[in-house]
Each structure stands twice: as C-alpha cells, then as structure tokens.
Design a protein around this motif. Sequence first.
Motif, short mmCIF file in Angstrom:
data_model
loop_
_atom_site.label_atom_id
_atom_site.label_comp_id
_atom_site.label_asym_id
_atom_site.label_seq_id
_atom_site.Cartn_x
_atom_site.Cartn_y
_atom_site.Cartn_z
N ASP A 14 -6.34 -4.84 4.53
CA ASP A 14 -5.22 -4.86 5.48
C ASP A 14 -4.63 -3.46 5.64
O ASP A 14 -4.28 -3.04 6.74
N LEU A 15 -4.53 -2.73 4.53
CA LEU A 15 -4.02 -1.36 4.61
C LEU A 15 -4.92 -0.48 5.46
O LEU A 15 -4.44 0.32 6.28
N TYR A 16 -6.21 -0.62 5.27
CA TYR A 16 -7.17 0.24 5.96
C TYR A 16 -7.24 -0.09 7.45
O TYR A 16 -7.29 0.81 8.30
N GLN A 17 -7.21 -1.36 7.78
CA GLN A 17 -7.40 -1.78 9.17
C GLN A 17 -6.10 -1.88 9.96
O GLN A 17 -6.11 -1.70 11.18
N ASN A 18 -4.98 -2.14 9.25
CA ASN A 18 -3.71 -2.36 9.95
C ASN A 18 -2.58 -1.58 9.29
O ASN A 18 -1.61 -2.17 8.81
N PRO A 19 -2.66 -0.27 9.26
CA PRO A 19 -1.56 0.50 8.67
C PRO A 19 -0.29 0.36 9.51
O PRO A 19 -0.34 0.37 10.73
N LYS A 20 0.85 0.22 8.81
CA LYS A 20 2.14 0.06 9.50
C LYS A 20 2.92 1.35 9.55
O LYS A 20 4.05 1.38 10.07
N ASP A 21 2.35 2.41 9.02
CA ASP A 21 3.06 3.67 8.90
C ASP A 21 2.07 4.80 9.16
O ASP A 21 0.93 4.74 8.70
N PRO A 22 2.45 5.83 9.91
CA PRO A 22 1.51 6.93 10.20
C PRO A 22 1.04 7.65 8.96
O PRO A 22 -0.10 8.13 8.92
N PHE A 23 1.89 7.73 7.91
CA PHE A 23 1.43 8.36 6.67
C PHE A 23 0.31 7.55 6.04
O PHE A 23 -0.69 8.09 5.58
N VAL A 24 0.46 6.22 6.01
CA VAL A 24 -0.57 5.35 5.45
C VAL A 24 -1.86 5.48 6.24
O VAL A 24 -2.96 5.57 5.68
N ALA A 25 -1.75 5.50 7.56
CA ALA A 25 -2.93 5.60 8.42
C ALA A 25 -3.72 6.88 8.17
O ALA A 25 -4.94 6.89 8.18
N SER A 26 -3.01 7.99 7.94
CA SER A 26 -3.68 9.28 7.76
C SER A 26 -4.08 9.53 6.32
O SER A 26 -5.05 10.25 6.06
#
Length: 483
Positions: free
Chosen positions: A338-350
């Motif tokens: 879920d973290l990898y496919q649906n990050p809720k925060d730009p820091f998490v996504a990058s």
Amino acid sequence: MKPTSFENHVFQTHDLGKSKAPAEGCRTAPAQPRATRRSGPSHPRRLRWKMGISFFPRGRISFGKVPTLAVCLILLARTSSASMSSGPSLEHGILLNLRTTMNVANSEPTAQKHHAQLDTAVSLERVVKKYHDHTVLHDLSLKIRRGEFLTLLGPSGCGKTTLLNLIAGFAEADTGEIFIDGQPMTCEPPHKRQIGIVFQNYALFPHMTVERNIGYGLRMRGVGKDEIAQRVKQVVDLVKLDGLGHRKPRELSGGQQQRVALARALVIQPKVLLLDEPFSALDKNLRGSMQVEIREIQRRLGLTTVFVTHDQGEALAMSDRIAVMSNGIIRQIASPADLYQNPKDPFVASFLGDVNILPGHYHGQTATDVQLRLGSGLISFPHARLADASHDGERLDVYVRPEHIKLENLHAESVLSGTVINHVYQGDHINTFIDVDIPMTARQVVTVRSAGLSAMQQWPIGSVAGLALPDEGVSIFSPQKRT
C-alpha cells in the motif's frame, strides 16, 4: 556482590544511581525493597540501579564503546525477584514459552483495557522527545499490533532510533505516555519492560562463550543452572547454532554473531523484540539470508517485533507494516504494498523506491477523473490519485514509478517523447534513461524500467521513443508540499 571499579565508572559516567528530575507525569514513588534485602529506609527507583552488578572479569578488556553497551545490557538484564519466581514451563520448548508469556497479558485488569485493546502490544500516545532545544519527536502517536513485524523506516536523523530507545526505556519521553500490553511503562526502567533487543553491533561479551552470552540475562535474573542450560539449548537449536556453544565471539562469522545476539534476546522470553539495524554490518548475500531466517523465527513465535532501518529493500521484504518517518513525525503507516502503490505524502512517494516526478498542470475534471496537461497532451487519472481538492490552473507534480512507464513507437498521440541516452543492465531488467523535452518547463531525464533485454534492442541509444503513462501506479501532489 561488590561492583568492580569499571562498573562504578559506568554508573558514574551515565548518572545511574543519581536521582534526577523525572519526565513530566512520572512519579518518584519509593521502590519496593528486594526480598533479599535487609530492612531499612526506602530508596528511589533509580537508586536500585546502583547495586553491584558483576559481569566483567577483573581484567582489562578491549571492547569498543564499552560504557554505553554495558549500561544497555545491565538495564536489560536486571529484574526484580518477583518477576522470576513464576514463569511458564519449558517442557514444550521455547515456542510454547513465548506464546504463553504473551498470552498472559490478555488477563490484564479491566482498568488497563482503557489504554490498550487486546490486539495492541505497544502504544505510544502523543510522545514528545527533546534534546536541549531540538525536538526529535513531535507529538507522536503509534499503536503496534500484537504479533506484527513493524518497521520504522526513514533517513538518518528522522527520529526512528530515538523512538526505539523510548520503547526500550533507554530514553525518557518529555511528554506523552508509553504502554506495553496495556501497562503504563513511561516511567519504568528497561529491566521492567520485558523487552529483548538486538543492537546494531550485537554487543556480545568478548570474554564469554556463545552459551554464556546467550544465558547472561537468565543468570542476572537468578534462574537456576539446570533451567538456564535447558532454555539456552532450546534457543540455540532455534537459531541454528548447534555445536558452537563453546566458541568465543571472535571465532564466529558475522551471521553467527548475529544469531547469538538474537538468541540472547529471545531466551528471556520478551513481550516485544527490538531490532536496531542488525544487518548493517553484513554483506549483501548474508544480509538477505538473515532477513529470511529472522522473519521465519518471528512468524513461528508470533512475537511482536519493531525493526529500525534506513534500507528500503529490508523494509519492503520483511514488514507487515512500515511507518515512514521524517523530521520526527510519522508520514504514513501501512503495508509495504500500500505504501509503494498508494503513497499519501510526497515524501513517502519519493523516499520509498525510485520515482519520476513529471511537471503537469490541472486542466479539468469529470465525475470520475481529473485531467492534467502533461507535455503536449492530456492525461486522465482517477480522483483518488489526486491529493488536493481544487487545482484550477495550478501546477501539479505527477509521481510515477519507472516500471509503470512503457516505451512505445512515437506517434501523434504520444503524451511524452524523448531521446534514449543510456541503458543500464540490471540482470532481470533494463533501466532506460530518456531525455524528455517538456514544453513550458525544462528538459529532464526520465527513467523507464523494462523486463528482459528487448528495450536495448528495440530502442538503441540515440533513438527517439514515445512514453505511455498508466492509469494506475501514479500519485499527484502539489509542488509546494514536497519536503
């Protein structure tokens, strides 16, 4: 037992045995005297740590950072005689013992159920930790489920090790509450928390054999010799150290030393196991095999485990859930997928995995989709991919993983196009780097990840290719929210 001069040095250096101002909400109520102690005036809780603890021979030992490591092991090993007088039988082995120990918490008093549900092993409520004027943890709350493998992931200085130390009792929270199995532990010393810990450098006693290293915590608890021998044998079998019991740490490989440290943490039957970057000193192949072994043991025992790492691969491979931290706060906590496919925060996504950040502009929306202008074309994404509510005319950043972009032959409807400038062979996949010219912004290099070798043959260096973006695996954030 009279303490050695080294032990006195440890206590004096770290101010153990000296009463100091407690953290907010902590009371300095007098501790109950030990059963073997003569009657006399009560002492504050901290004064009990000043009692003699003999664990080193009376000779000089070459042991890096000895005071810090020794203090940690002293605090973990000490326990009251009341806590060791009763315990589950060892007849059915360490697996049954650990499960029995953890199930005892289900009989907690009704008053404590207000603080923790039955499926919560560790709870932190609005915890703040400061070092001088610097706030390391900001009003942090976290619930760790019973039996789960939770990873604290983040860059250096994000507060993950401080959070681990708060759970262990090696540091005190300035404000907030900490509960283990529903019991308040904010003001309790480490030896009363029933936790096991594997340090980053293992912290093995160099003068002790494998068996004595593993049994150290049991000896400090006053467990009988026969029971120590039985429990040490069981945990040695569990971590696959058969036949190595009489060796010293210097005679072991890195992986074997790590198993000794893990066995020492498990043999005391902890409620919670803490792992402080235990793989950092291992080579890549050994690191991978130890990850599998530790995860297998954790699943078999059903033991609540908190793992600290800055390695994204370790976190994705081992965790039930990952808490991504930055600047003393938890940005997002979810399963690895879920973290990898649906990050809720730009820091998490990058931070988690590789990502391309493409500049786009809001164009419009329908009942189900939002439209963005990217390059010379329009692309549509579901509303769920858009993190903000209104963006009329605003610049937006499109976060897309390299494996989600597809190379295609250039045609009139291609959203983006560019020139292939390099291929990097990675065994099972190829990373292709495309120099893309995006109108109204600037040129940038986009990474495309393709399985097999066909990309190198179909789009050689210098060729022009189109880029197709998927409907899934894309996240959209406002640029000003990137940190």
